[in-house]
Design a protein around this motif. Structure first.
Motif, PDB file in Angstrom:
ATOM      1  N   TYR A   1       0.838  -1.195   0.000  1.00  0.00           N
ATOM      2  CA  TYR A   1       0.000   0.000   0.000  1.00  0.00           C
ATOM      3  C   TYR A   1       0.879   1.253   0.000  1.00  0.00           C
ATOM      4  CZ  TYR A   1      -3.638   3.318   1.310  1.00  0.00           C
ATOM      5  OH  TYR A   1      -4.497   4.393   1.328  1.00  0.00           O
ATOM      6  N   HIS A   2       1.904   1.248   0.830  1.00  0.00           N
ATOM      7  CA  HIS A   2       2.830   2.382   0.887  1.00  0.00           C
ATOM      8  C   HIS A   2       3.470   2.623  -0.481  1.00  0.00           C
ATOM      9  CE1 HIS A   2       7.054   3.823   1.443  1.00  0.00           C
ATOM     10  NE2 HIS A   2       6.402   4.819   2.010  1.00  0.00           N
ATOM     11  N   ALA A   3       3.920   1.559  -1.125  1.00  0.00           N
ATOM     12  CA  ALA A   3       4.554   1.693  -2.437  1.00  0.00           C
ATOM     13  C   ALA A   3       3.587   2.292  -3.454  1.00  0.00           C
ATOM     14  CB  ALA A   3       5.051   0.330  -2.909  1.00  0.00           C
ATOM     15  N   LYS A   4       2.330   1.902  -3.380  1.00  0.00           N
ATOM     16  CA  LYS A   4       1.334   2.418  -4.319  1.00  0.00           C
ATOM     17  C   LYS A   4       1.110   3.910  -4.119  1.00  0.00           C
ATOM     18  CE  LYS A   4      -2.197  -0.189  -5.077  1.00  0.00           C
ATOM     19  NZ  LYS A   4      -3.502  -0.901  -4.921  1.00  0.00           N
ATOM     20  N   THR A   5       1.124   4.371  -2.855  1.00  0.00           N
ATOM     21  CA  THR A   5       0.899   5.802  -2.613  1.00  0.00           C
ATOM     22  C   THR A   5       2.029   6.657  -3.171  1.00  0.00           C
ATOM     23  OG1 THR A   5       1.946   5.831  -0.398  1.00  0.00           O
ATOM     24  CG2 THR A   5      -0.418   5.304  -0.519  1.00  0.00           C
ATOM     25  N   LEU A   6       3.206   6.109  -3.270  1.00  0.00           N
ATOM     26  CA  LEU A   6       4.355   6.885  -3.748  1.00  0.00           C
ATOM     27  C   LEU A   6       4.215   7.316  -5.202  1.00  0.00           C
ATOM     28  CD1 LEU A   6       7.328   4.964  -2.081  1.00  0.00           C
ATOM     29  CD2 LEU A   6       6.260   7.101  -1.341  1.00  0.00           C
ATOM     30  N   VAL A   7       3.343   6.635  -5.948  1.00  0.00           N
ATOM     31  CA  VAL A   7       3.135   7.011  -7.351  1.00  0.00           C
ATOM     32  C   VAL A   7       1.739   7.586  -7.568  1.00  0.00           C
ATOM     33  CG1 VAL A   7       4.820   5.358  -8.213  1.00  0.00           C
ATOM     34  CG2 VAL A   7       2.432   4.645  -7.935  1.00  0.00           C
ATOM     35  N   SER A   8       1.045   7.876  -6.469  1.00  0.00           N
ATOM     36  CA  SER A   8      -0.333   8.376  -6.566  1.00  0.00           C
ATOM     37  C   SER A   8      -0.437   9.886  -6.401  1.00  0.00           C
ATOM     38  CB  SER A   8      -1.212   7.689  -5.517  1.00  0.00           C
ATOM     39  OG  SER A   8      -1.248   6.299  -5.723  1.00  0.00           O
ATOM     40  N   PHE A   9       0.658  10.522  -6.039  1.00  0.00           N
ATOM     41  CA  PHE A   9       0.681  11.962  -5.819  1.00  0.00           C
ATOM     42  C   PHE A   9       1.713  12.596  -6.754  1.00  0.00           C
ATOM     43  CE2 PHE A   9      -1.009  10.230  -1.908  1.00  0.00           C
ATOM     44  CZ  PHE A   9      -1.958  11.161  -1.496  1.00  0.00           C
ATOM     45  N   PRO A  10       1.678  13.919  -6.929  1.00  0.00           N
ATOM     46  CA  PRO A  10       2.693  14.579  -7.763  1.00  0.00           C
ATOM     47  C   PRO A  10       4.115  14.258  -7.297  1.00  0.00           C
ATOM     48  CG  PRO A  10       0.922  16.107  -7.222  1.00  0.00           C
ATOM     49  CD  PRO A  10       0.677  14.879  -6.404  1.00  0.00           C
ATOM     50  N   GLN A  11       5.004  14.072  -8.229  1.00  0.00           N
ATOM     51  CA  GLN A  11       6.388  13.777  -7.894  1.00  0.00           C
ATOM     52  C   GLN A  11       7.021  14.992  -7.214  1.00  0.00           C
ATOM     53  OE1 GLN A  11       7.951  10.585  -8.340  1.00  0.00           O
ATOM     54  NE2 GLN A  11       5.733  10.305  -8.414  1.00  0.00           N
ATOM     55  N   SER A  12       7.755  14.742  -6.166  1.00  0.00           N
ATOM     56  CA  SER A  12       8.292  15.826  -5.354  1.00  0.00           C
ATOM     57  C   SER A  12       9.588  15.398  -4.702  1.00  0.00           C
ATOM     58  CB  SER A  12       7.257  16.203  -4.285  1.00  0.00           C
ATOM     59  OG  SER A  12       7.813  17.041  -3.306  1.00  0.00           O
ATOM     60  N   ASN A  13      10.369  16.389  -4.234  1.00  0.00           N
ATOM     61  CA  ASN A  13      11.565  16.096  -3.445  1.00  0.00           C
ATOM     62  C   ASN A  13      11.236  15.631  -2.041  1.00  0.00           C
ATOM     63  OD1 ASN A  13      13.592  16.695  -5.309  1.00  0.00           O
ATOM     64  ND2 ASN A  13      13.540  18.881  -4.839  1.00  0.00           N
ATOM     65  N   VAL A  14       9.981  15.837  -1.618  1.00  0.00           N
ATOM     66  CA  VAL A  14       9.617  15.503  -0.245  1.00  0.00           C
ATOM     67  C   VAL A  14       8.529  14.436  -0.224  1.00  0.00           C
ATOM     68  CG1 VAL A  14      10.193  17.845   0.498  1.00  0.00           C
ATOM     69  CG2 VAL A  14       7.809  17.251   0.043  1.00  0.00           C
ATOM     70  N   GLU A  15       8.611  13.588   0.783  1.00  0.00           N
ATOM     71  CA  GLU A  15       7.544  12.630   1.060  1.00  0.00           C
ATOM     72  C   GLU A  15       7.104  12.842   2.511  1.00  0.00           C
ATOM     73  OE1 GLU A  15       6.084  10.772  -1.056  1.00  0.00           O
ATOM     74  OE2 GLU A  15       7.511  10.762  -2.735  1.00  0.00           O
ATOM     75  N   VAL A  16       5.821  13.061   2.691  1.00  0.00           N
ATOM     76  CA  VAL A  16       5.231  13.190   4.025  1.00  0.00           C
ATOM     77  C   VAL A  16       4.396  11.937   4.247  1.00  0.00           C
ATOM     78  CG1 VAL A  16       3.749  14.552   5.544  1.00  0.00           C
ATOM     79  CG2 VAL A  16       5.199  15.705   3.842  1.00  0.00           C
ATOM     80  N   VAL A  17       4.830  11.084   5.148  1.00  0.00           N
ATOM     81  CA  VAL A  17       4.242   9.758   5.304  1.00  0.00           C
ATOM     82  C   VAL A  17       3.269   9.742   6.474  1.00  0.00           C
ATOM     83  CG1 VAL A  17       4.727   7.290   5.508  1.00  0.00           C
ATOM     84  CG2 VAL A  17       6.444   8.814   4.498  1.00  0.00           C
ATOM     85  N   LEU A  18       2.041   9.331   6.207  1.00  0.00           N
ATOM     86  CA  LEU A  18       1.023   9.211   7.252  1.00  0.00           C
ATOM     87  C   LEU A  18       1.094   7.834   7.899  1.00  0.00           C
ATOM     88  CD1 LEU A  18      -1.534  10.205   8.746  1.00  0.00           C
ATOM     89  CD2 LEU A  18      -2.872   9.187   6.891  1.00  0.00           C
ATOM     90  N   ILE A  19       1.330   7.845   9.204  1.00  0.00           N
ATOM     91  CA  ILE A  19       1.322   6.629  10.023  1.00  0.00           C
ATOM     92  C   ILE A  19       0.578   6.998  11.308  1.00  0.00           C
ATOM     93  CG2 ILE A  19       2.760   4.715  10.869  1.00  0.00           C
ATOM     94  CD1 ILE A  19       5.134   5.914   9.396  1.00  0.00           C
ATOM     95  N   HIS A  20       0.129   6.032  12.060  1.00  0.00           N
ATOM     96  CA  HIS A  20      -0.558   6.302  13.316  1.00  0.00           C
ATOM     97  C   HIS A  20       0.164   5.614  14.469  1.00  0.00           C
ATOM     98  CE1 HIS A  20      -3.630   7.442  10.433  1.00  0.00           C
ATOM     99  NE2 HIS A  20      -4.254   8.084  11.412  1.00  0.00           N
TER     100      HIS A  20
END
Length: 238
Positions: A189-208
């Protein structure tokens, strides 16, 4: 004792890896900003507590990285205060995730709800971290992307210099029954989200780091390793 500093959401030694949330917010869209290298922001929602939050802290310490904790204000009490203090003194960022975690900030007549709950939470944090502590980083329950009709609420936050932050990567632990049920599924699921948003220098990862998020804790070392292997620095939102 960690060296504190006035008017920020982190200790002085964290200045080296703290990034303005307002800049990260723009960078997430794919627009060019002053961030010209790869940075990942691990963000943990829904704490603070005495069961999961300390275990997340231990893992972050083990791997030598820092994160930003989005705290729900009504979780702060005499029992959890030492954990909140540990998060702060360990060099992590402390951000605000409302006081009661409602899903109605876009409701008619409730445009002042977010700023009200922001200050309720900030007050609770200052009772633990001192009167000079400040945090200008906010996350809507459910994320801004989940709602319409937040313009008035956003304006209230902006008038106080507060940046709302969503995410552009996630592990799927907010999806309940429809979410991933195994470590492998969560990593997929995490890998899929990485290509679901605009490409950027930053990744903000949602975890709980809320109670019961055992699977999220289980895969955290692999998430950290992924970003290390792909040349990311680890930052906090300020």
């Amino acid at each position: 004792m960690a060296a504190t500093q006035s008017g920020t959401n982190h200790i002085a030694s964290a200045n080296a890896y703290a990034y303005p949330a307002s800049t990260v917010h723009v960078a997430m869209t794919g627009a060019k900003t002053s961030i010209n290298h790869k940075v990942v922001f691990l963000t943990f929602d829904d704490g603070v507590n005495t069961s999961m939050s300390p275990r997340v802290l231990a893992t972050l310490k083990q791997y030598g990285v820092h994160a930003t904790f989005f705290i729900v204000g009504n979780t702060i009490n005499s029992t959890t205060a030492p954990v909140l203090k540990q998060e702060y003194e360990s060099g992590h960022g402390i951000a605000i995730h409302s006081f009661t975690h409602p899903y109605n900030f876009n409701a008619p007549g409730n445009s002042g709800g977010a700023i009200r709950e922001y200050y309720q939470t900030l007050s609770a944090m200052r009772n633990v971290l001192g009167p000079k502590f400040d945090s200008k980083v906010w996350r809507y329950p459910g994320g801004h992307m989940s709602w319409r009709g937040l313009a008035a609420s956003d304006a209230n936050l902006s008038a106080e210099g507060i940046t709302w932050m969503d995410w552009n990567a996630a592990v799927g632990d907010a999806l309940g029954a429809s979410g991933p049920k195994t470590a492998a599924a969560m990593l997929q699921y995490h890998a899929k989200t990485l290509v679901s948003f605009p490409q950027s220098n930053v990744e903000v990862v949602l975890i709980h780091d809320s109670v019961g998020k055992e699977l999220s804790l289980q895969i955290l070392p692999q998430i950290i390793d992924y970003y290390k292997q792909h040349g990311y620095q680890f930052g906090i939102l300020s």
